[in-house]
Write an enzyme that holds these catalytic residues in place. Structure first.
Site, short mmCIF file in Angstrom:
data_model
loop_
_atom_site.label_atom_id
_atom_site.label_comp_id
_atom_site.label_asym_id
_atom_site.label_seq_id
_atom_site.Cartn_x
_atom_site.Cartn_y
_atom_site.Cartn_z
N LYS A 79 0.82 -1.21 0.00
CA LYS A 79 0.00 0.00 0.00
C LYS A 79 0.86 1.27 0.00
O LYS A 79 0.37 2.35 -0.30
CB LYS A 79 -0.96 0.01 1.19
N ASP A 80 2.18 1.13 0.32
CA ASP A 80 3.08 2.28 0.32
C ASP A 80 3.73 2.52 -1.04
O ASP A 80 4.44 3.51 -1.21
CB ASP A 80 4.20 2.08 1.36
N ARG A 127 -8.30 8.83 4.40
CA ARG A 127 -9.27 7.78 4.05
C ARG A 127 -10.00 7.29 5.30
O ARG A 127 -11.23 7.18 5.31
CB ARG A 127 -8.54 6.60 3.37
N ARG A 128 -9.24 7.02 6.35
CA ARG A 128 -9.86 6.56 7.59
C ARG A 128 -10.70 7.67 8.23
O ARG A 128 -11.80 7.41 8.71
CB ARG A 128 -8.78 6.08 8.57
N ARG A 145 1.20 10.56 13.45
CA ARG A 145 2.16 9.87 12.59
C ARG A 145 3.04 9.00 13.46
O ARG A 145 3.00 9.04 14.68
CB ARG A 145 3.02 10.89 11.83
N ARG A 151 2.17 5.14 17.75
CA ARG A 151 0.73 5.48 17.66
C ARG A 151 -0.05 4.91 18.83
O ARG A 151 -0.95 5.57 19.36
CB ARG A 151 0.17 4.99 16.33
N CYS A 236 -2.53 10.96 -6.46
CA CYS A 236 -3.66 11.69 -5.86
C CYS A 236 -3.65 11.56 -4.35
O CYS A 236 -3.50 10.46 -3.82
CB CYS A 236 -4.97 11.14 -6.41
#
Length: 292
Positions: A79-80, A127-128, A145, A151, A236
């Site tokens: 995903k990165d 998104r979350r 972050r 986190r 994007c």
């Protein structure tokens, strides 16, 4: 000769590299060595990703090490990875997908159902954030972050709960999630839970060997999900998610995108048309012009 595996320095990245190394050792019978590399995304922690250049910040230095011959394989959370790879590099393998969903980790004695009005939720993902607020407008979603441990430490003072990927929590042994969001509640990031092994294009023998450890279903799903991202604009920064599944010769996918409102679409295709499904769903949402 040892195969040198490059990855980020974080606990999760190292655990993921170890998974790749174990697979290579057991299937290909090769010795491995893990080399950690600090990326720009790991160094800049006081800004959200959309403000400092996006997901590519976690792979650039590792890709450079691969191009310079300092490592033989780069292991990334898929995903990165930006859609376009640097000249000279290629996707070598895709490993079996871990649980792709997002999870909520709460302070002690709190759950998703009992979070009070105005509860502070930490996430570095737009998104979350947009999907959380679509579920509960009363939440106070703040940007955070850092790696998983950093986190989770936010729960001590700053946050009532944080949202993290289930895959990352499982791989680092942090199985204390309070709630796993369903696909109806939250569409995950494209390729969440998938590990990508990147190699040099010229290493054709290694590429052939790595085919033995590639998971067929994960490979098809990433093709569909990355095709969707590419169609809306590979760079994007707008909130987008996608999750594909394979069953009985069909690939099905649900996607989300947020602009002025939360947009959702889903569809199905034959597995040979995985990339077409991604493009079709992007067009169905009518969002191509937003990011390009």
């Amino acid at each position: 000769m040892k195969i040198k595996i490059g990855t980020r320095e974080s606990l999760l990245a190292v655990k993921q590299a170890e998974l790749a190394a174990k697979k290579i050792q057991s299937v290909l019978k090769k010795e491995t060595e893990i080399i950690t590399i600090k990326t720009k995304g790991d160094k800049i922690l006081n800004k959200t990703l959309d403000k400092i250049g996006g997901k590519g910040l976690f792979v650039k230095e590792i890709e450079q090490a691969l191009l310079y011959g300092e490592i033989d394989i780069a292991v990334h959370s898929m995903k990165d990875m930006p859609y376009e790879m640097p000249e000279g590099l290629a996707l070598g393998a895709v490993l079996e997908r871990e649980n792709p969903m997002d999870a909520l980790v709460c302070k002690k004695d709190m759950t998703w159902e009992t979070l009070p009005k105005g509860a502070v939720i930490g996430t570095g993902s737009l998104r979350r954030k947009t999907q959380l607020l679509a579920l509960r407008q009363d939440l106070n979603v703040i940007p955070i972050r850092g790696n998983i441990i950093t986190r989770l430490q936010k729960l001590e003072k700053e946050c009532d709960a944080v949202v993290l990927a289930v895959a990352g929590l499982i791989r680092t042994g942090q199985n204390n999630f309070s709630h796993i969001f369903t696909l109806k509640e939250m569409v995950p990031a494209a390729c969440q839970g998938i590990l990508a092994l990147q190699i040099r294009k010229k290493d054709t023998i290694l590429k052939e060997e790595l085919k033995k450890i590639t998971d067929g279903n994960a490979f098809l799903c990433q093709k569909a999900e990355r095709a969707f991202l590419n169609e809306i604009g590979a760079d994007c920064h707008a909130p987008a998610g996608a999750l594909a599944t394979v069953k009985e010769g069909k690939i099905r996918m649900k996607v989300m995108f947020y602009t002025d409102r939360l947009r959702l679409a889903e569809g199905e295709e034959e597995i040979q048309k995985a990339e077409k499904l991604g493009k079709t769903l992007a067009e169905k949402l009518g969002i191509k012009s937003v990011c390009q």
